[in-house]
Scaffold this motif. Structure first.
Motif, PDB file in Angstrom:
ATOM      1  N   MET A 156       0.852  -1.208   0.000  1.00  0.00           N
ATOM      2  CA  MET A 156       0.000   0.000   0.000  1.00  0.00           C
ATOM      3  C   MET A 156       0.881   1.250   0.000  1.00  0.00           C
ATOM      4  SD  MET A 156      -3.146   0.704   0.072  1.00  0.00           S
ATOM      5  CE  MET A 156      -4.367   1.848   0.615  1.00  0.00           C
ATOM      6  N   GLU A 157       0.968   1.925  -1.152  1.00  0.00           N
ATOM      7  CA  GLU A 157       1.854   3.090  -1.195  1.00  0.00           C
ATOM      8  C   GLU A 157       1.077   4.376  -0.959  1.00  0.00           C
ATOM      9  OE1 GLU A 157       2.753   2.379  -5.199  1.00  0.00           O
ATOM     10  OE2 GLU A 157       3.122   0.308  -4.617  1.00  0.00           O
ATOM     11  N   LEU A 158       0.023   4.281  -0.153  1.00  0.00           N
ATOM     12  CA  LEU A 158      -0.819   5.459   0.048  1.00  0.00           C
ATOM     13  C   LEU A 158      -0.436   6.144   1.349  1.00  0.00           C
ATOM     14  CD1 LEU A 158      -2.946   6.714  -1.647  1.00  0.00           C
ATOM     15  CD2 LEU A 158      -4.692   5.537  -0.339  1.00  0.00           C
ATOM     16  N   ASN A 159      -0.227   7.441   1.252  1.00  0.00           N
ATOM     17  CA  ASN A 159       0.327   8.207   2.353  1.00  0.00           C
ATOM     18  C   ASN A 159      -0.657   9.338   2.646  1.00  0.00           C
ATOM     19  OD1 ASN A 159       2.228   9.109   4.137  1.00  0.00           O
ATOM     20  ND2 ASN A 159       3.756   9.631   2.599  1.00  0.00           N
ATOM     21  N   ILE A 160      -1.649   9.064   3.502  1.00  0.00           N
ATOM     22  CA  ILE A 160      -2.736  10.038   3.679  1.00  0.00           C
ATOM     23  C   ILE A 160      -2.536  10.873   4.932  1.00  0.00           C
ATOM     24  CG2 ILE A 160      -5.240  10.346   3.850  1.00  0.00           C
ATOM     25  CD1 ILE A 160      -5.614   7.608   2.617  1.00  0.00           C
ATOM     26  N   GLY A 161      -2.667  12.172   4.747  1.00  0.00           N
ATOM     27  CA  GLY A 161      -2.587  13.093   5.882  1.00  0.00           C
ATOM     28  C   GLY A 161      -3.767  14.054   5.850  1.00  0.00           C
ATOM     29  N   ILE A 162      -3.660  15.131   6.651  1.00  0.00           N
ATOM     30  CA  ILE A 162      -4.784  16.058   6.788  1.00  0.00           C
ATOM     31  C   ILE A 162      -4.252  17.435   7.164  1.00  0.00           C
ATOM     32  CG2 ILE A 162      -5.154  15.668   9.285  1.00  0.00           C
ATOM     33  CD1 ILE A 162      -8.226  15.493   8.581  1.00  0.00           C
ATOM     34  N   ARG A 163      -5.034  18.469   6.883  1.00  0.00           N
ATOM     35  CA  ARG A 163      -4.693  19.779   7.453  1.00  0.00           C
ATOM     36  C   ARG A 163      -4.958  19.691   8.950  1.00  0.00           C
ATOM     37  NH1 ARG A 163      -7.925  24.268   3.955  1.00  0.00           N
ATOM     38  NH2 ARG A 163      -9.602  23.275   5.114  1.00  0.00           N
ATOM     39  N   ALA A 164      -3.964  20.023   9.730  1.00  0.00           N
ATOM     40  CA  ALA A 164      -4.116  19.836  11.180  1.00  0.00           C
ATOM     41  C   ALA A 164      -5.303  20.619  11.733  1.00  0.00           C
ATOM     42  CB  ALA A 164      -2.829  20.224  11.898  1.00  0.00           C
ATOM     43  N   HIS A 165      -5.612  21.789  11.147  1.00  0.00           N
ATOM     44  CA  HIS A 165      -6.732  22.577  11.710  1.00  0.00           C
ATOM     45  C   HIS A 165      -8.095  22.057  11.279  1.00  0.00           C
ATOM     46  CE1 HIS A 165      -5.772  24.790   7.949  1.00  0.00           C
ATOM     47  NE2 HIS A 165      -7.069  25.020   7.883  1.00  0.00           N
ATOM     48  N   ASP A 166      -8.125  21.003  10.447  1.00  0.00           N
ATOM     49  CA  ASP A 166      -9.407  20.352  10.165  1.00  0.00           C
ATOM     50  C   ASP A 166      -9.764  19.337  11.266  1.00  0.00           C
ATOM     51  OD1 ASP A 166     -10.018  21.778   7.879  1.00  0.00           O
ATOM     52  OD2 ASP A 166      -8.995  20.379   6.545  1.00  0.00           O
ATOM     53  N   VAL A 167      -8.800  19.096  12.147  1.00  0.00           N
ATOM     54  CA  VAL A 167      -9.077  18.288  13.348  1.00  0.00           C
ATOM     55  C   VAL A 167      -9.307  19.306  14.459  1.00  0.00           C
ATOM     56  CG1 VAL A 167      -8.091  16.624  14.969  1.00  0.00           C
ATOM     57  CG2 VAL A 167      -7.582  16.437  12.527  1.00  0.00           C
ATOM     58  N   GLU A 168     -10.325  19.069  15.268  1.00  0.00           N
ATOM     59  CA  GLU A 168     -10.712  20.058  16.281  1.00  0.00           C
ATOM     60  C   GLU A 168      -9.502  20.543  17.092  1.00  0.00           C
ATOM     61  OE1 GLU A 168     -13.230  20.257  20.371  1.00  0.00           O
ATOM     62  OE2 GLU A 168     -13.561  18.511  19.081  1.00  0.00           O
ATOM     63  N   ASN A 169      -9.412  21.865  17.218  1.00  0.00           N
ATOM     64  CA  ASN A 169      -8.268  22.450  17.932  1.00  0.00           C
ATOM     65  C   ASN A 169      -8.186  21.973  19.374  1.00  0.00           C
ATOM     66  OD1 ASN A 169      -7.276  23.821  15.817  1.00  0.00           O
ATOM     67  ND2 ASN A 169      -7.490  25.854  16.706  1.00  0.00           N
ATOM     68  N   ARG A 170      -6.977  21.629  19.783  1.00  0.00           N
ATOM     69  CA  ARG A 170      -6.740  21.197  21.151  1.00  0.00           C
ATOM     70  C   ARG A 170      -5.245  21.333  21.411  1.00  0.00           C
ATOM     71  NH1 ARG A 170      -9.185  15.483  19.933  1.00  0.00           N
ATOM     72  NH2 ARG A 170     -10.437  16.808  18.647  1.00  0.00           N
ATOM     73  N   PRO A 171      -4.807  21.132  22.654  1.00  0.00           N
ATOM     74  CA  PRO A 171      -3.376  21.264  22.923  1.00  0.00           C
ATOM     75  C   PRO A 171      -2.544  20.315  22.057  1.00  0.00           C
ATOM     76  CG  PRO A 171      -4.615  21.180  24.972  1.00  0.00           C
ATOM     77  CD  PRO A 171      -5.588  20.902  23.868  1.00  0.00           C
ATOM     78  N   LEU A 172      -1.305  20.700  21.819  1.00  0.00           N
ATOM     79  CA  LEU A 172      -0.407  20.024  20.890  1.00  0.00           C
ATOM     80  C   LEU A 172      -0.406  18.500  21.020  1.00  0.00           C
ATOM     81  CD1 LEU A 172       1.924  20.034  18.801  1.00  0.00           C
ATOM     82  CD2 LEU A 172       3.485  20.575  20.661  1.00  0.00           C
ATOM     83  N   GLU A 173      -0.113  17.990  22.214  1.00  0.00           N
ATOM     84  CA  GLU A 173       0.018  16.535  22.385  1.00  0.00           C
ATOM     85  C   GLU A 173      -1.278  15.808  22.023  1.00  0.00           C
ATOM     86  OE1 GLU A 173       2.908  15.184  23.233  1.00  0.00           O
ATOM     87  OE2 GLU A 173       3.956  17.030  23.795  1.00  0.00           O
ATOM     88  N   GLU A 174      -2.405  16.393  22.433  1.00  0.00           N
ATOM     89  CA  GLU A 174      -3.712  15.760  22.158  1.00  0.00           C
ATOM     90  C   GLU A 174      -4.026  15.777  20.661  1.00  0.00           C
ATOM     91  OE1 GLU A 174      -6.979  17.312  24.525  1.00  0.00           O
ATOM     92  OE2 GLU A 174      -5.589  17.610  26.211  1.00  0.00           O
ATOM     93  N   LEU A 175      -3.657  16.876  20.010  1.00  0.00           N
ATOM     94  CA  LEU A 175      -3.879  17.000  18.564  1.00  0.00           C
ATOM     95  C   LEU A 175      -3.114  15.903  17.818  1.00  0.00           C
ATOM     96  CD1 LEU A 175      -4.969  18.794  16.140  1.00  0.00           C
ATOM     97  CD2 LEU A 175      -2.716  19.878  16.180  1.00  0.00           C
ATOM     98  N   VAL A 176      -1.837  15.745  18.175  1.00  0.00           N
ATOM     99  CA  VAL A 176      -0.993  14.753  17.501  1.00  0.00           C
ATOM    100  C   VAL A 176      -1.543  13.345  17.754  1.00  0.00           C
ATOM    101  CG1 VAL A 176       1.325  13.796  17.325  1.00  0.00           C
ATOM    102  CG2 VAL A 176       1.031  16.244  17.692  1.00  0.00           C
ATOM    103  N   GLU A 177      -1.946  13.095  18.988  1.00  0.00           N
ATOM    104  CA  GLU A 177      -2.520  11.801  19.381  1.00  0.00           C
ATOM    105  C   GLU A 177      -3.723  11.451  18.504  1.00  0.00           C
ATOM    106  OE1 GLU A 177      -2.589   8.416  21.474  1.00  0.00           O
ATOM    107  OE2 GLU A 177      -1.228  10.010  22.149  1.00  0.00           O
ATOM    108  N   GLU A 178      -4.625  12.417  18.370  1.00  0.00           N
ATOM    109  CA  GLU A 178      -5.856  12.241  17.589  1.00  0.00           C
ATOM    110  C   GLU A 178      -5.528  11.917  16.124  1.00  0.00           C
ATOM    111  OE1 GLU A 178     -10.043  12.627  16.650  1.00  0.00           O
ATOM    112  OE2 GLU A 178      -8.980  12.279  18.524  1.00  0.00           O
ATOM    113  N   ILE A 179      -4.574  12.649  15.556  1.00  0.00           N
ATOM    114  CA  ILE A 179      -4.199  12.461  14.145  1.00  0.00           C
ATOM    115  C   ILE A 179      -3.555  11.085  13.945  1.00  0.00           C
ATOM    116  CG2 ILE A 179      -2.574  13.292  12.367  1.00  0.00           C
ATOM    117  CD1 ILE A 179      -3.237  16.175  13.484  1.00  0.00           C
ATOM    118  N   ALA A 180      -2.634  10.731  14.838  1.00  0.00           N
ATOM    119  CA  ALA A 180      -1.921   9.452  14.725  1.00  0.00           C
ATOM    120  C   ALA A 180      -2.876   8.271  14.895  1.00  0.00           C
ATOM    121  CB  ALA A 180      -0.798   9.386  15.750  1.00  0.00           C
TER     122      ALA A 180
END
Length: 280
Positions: free
Chosen positions: A1-25
């Protein structure tokens, strides 16, 4: 699977840095486009605030979870009619360029602005003068990028002077630097008049820009009140078969960054892209 999907970080609800990264990962997303002022408004990141320490602090939080900061988004009006505003935007973008490496990022991205203070559709953008002003601004940004070993990612769109693949190709030819690269957003190249020719428009973009495309933006659109309205990936009319076929042939592992894709659609959109890619 050579698919590398990401997102604009601000499309994930704003929250403190560590929580934001956790949610995305946790969603299995591998990369982000990070607009500092949009994701971390609580940090009050005024111009002049960035430092290697701050950049490393933020970059490290993402790196610990194996999430790549693929693009620093620093979108601004590079031909703003108010020269003072224009200069502020250019200097802010250059600040992002200087510290991009400390974020573990190699691309700072923007669209090309508008003859008006606000970004709206107008044919005034398509004249020669705004194009030449874009060339001037981009050249200045690229000169800074060359000093720091970073890429300027330019995104074309119909609301801007760089409104088509052809015009973007002309910009690349005129600035003539490998530190200038392309962020491709197929939806941004379509209008209510042209969306039915989207297959040709997508093909032309890959033909003219293929070797310079470093990021793919993924969103979707529907037709509402006789205009195009952006929606989450997989919820609209964009021919993802055509887009992903090109990606599969020419750009393995390219960062595909979802835009306008917020909850409750994120997981659904990831699954949609994965399925389409397998079929491409």
């Amino acid at each position: 699977m050579e698919l590398n999907i990401g997102i604009r970080a601000h499309d994930v609800e704003n929250r403190p840095l560590e929580e934001l990264v956790e949610e995305i990962a946790e969603k299995g997303l591998t990369s982000v486009q990070l607009a500092l002022s949009k994701s971390f408004d609580y940090m009050k990141l005024e111009p002049g605030t960035l430092s290697p320490g701050l950049a490393h602090h933020i970059g490290n939080a993402f790196a610990r979870k194996n999430v790549q900061i693929a693009v620093l988004g620093c979108y601004f009006n590079m031909i703003h009619p108010d020269k003072i505003e224009r200069r502020k935007g250019i200097e802010r973008f250059k600040e992002h360029i200087r510290f991009a490496r400390d974020f573990g990022c190699s691309i700072v991205g923007t669209e090309t602005g508008n003859v008006n203070p606000e970004i709206v559709y107008t044919v005034e953008n398509f004249k020669e003068e705004p194009f030449q002003e874009v060339v001037e601004s981009v050249r200045e940004l690229v000169q800074e990028a060359e000093k720091f070993g970073v890429m300027v990612g330019i995104e074309a769109g119909v609301n801007h002077p760089i409104y088509s693949a052809k015009v973007l190709k002309r910009l690349l030819d005129m600035v003539h630097s490998n530190n200038l690269q392309v962020i491709l957003d197929p939806v941004n190249l379509l209008t209510i008049e042209t969306y039915q020719e989207q297959d040709q428009i997508i093909e032309e973009a890959f033909e003219l820009l293929g070797d310079r495309i470093v990021i793919l933006h993924a969103k979707d659109f529907i037709v509402e009140d006789n205009q195009l309205k952006t929606v989450a990936v997989g919820q609209g009319l964009l021919n993802y078969d055509a887009v992903l076929k090109q990606i599969k042939q020419k750009k393995p592992y390219i960062n595909i960054l979802m835009e306008e894709t917020t909850e409750p659609f994120i997981n659904q959109s990831i699954a949609y892209l994965s399925n389409k890619y397998q079929q491409a």
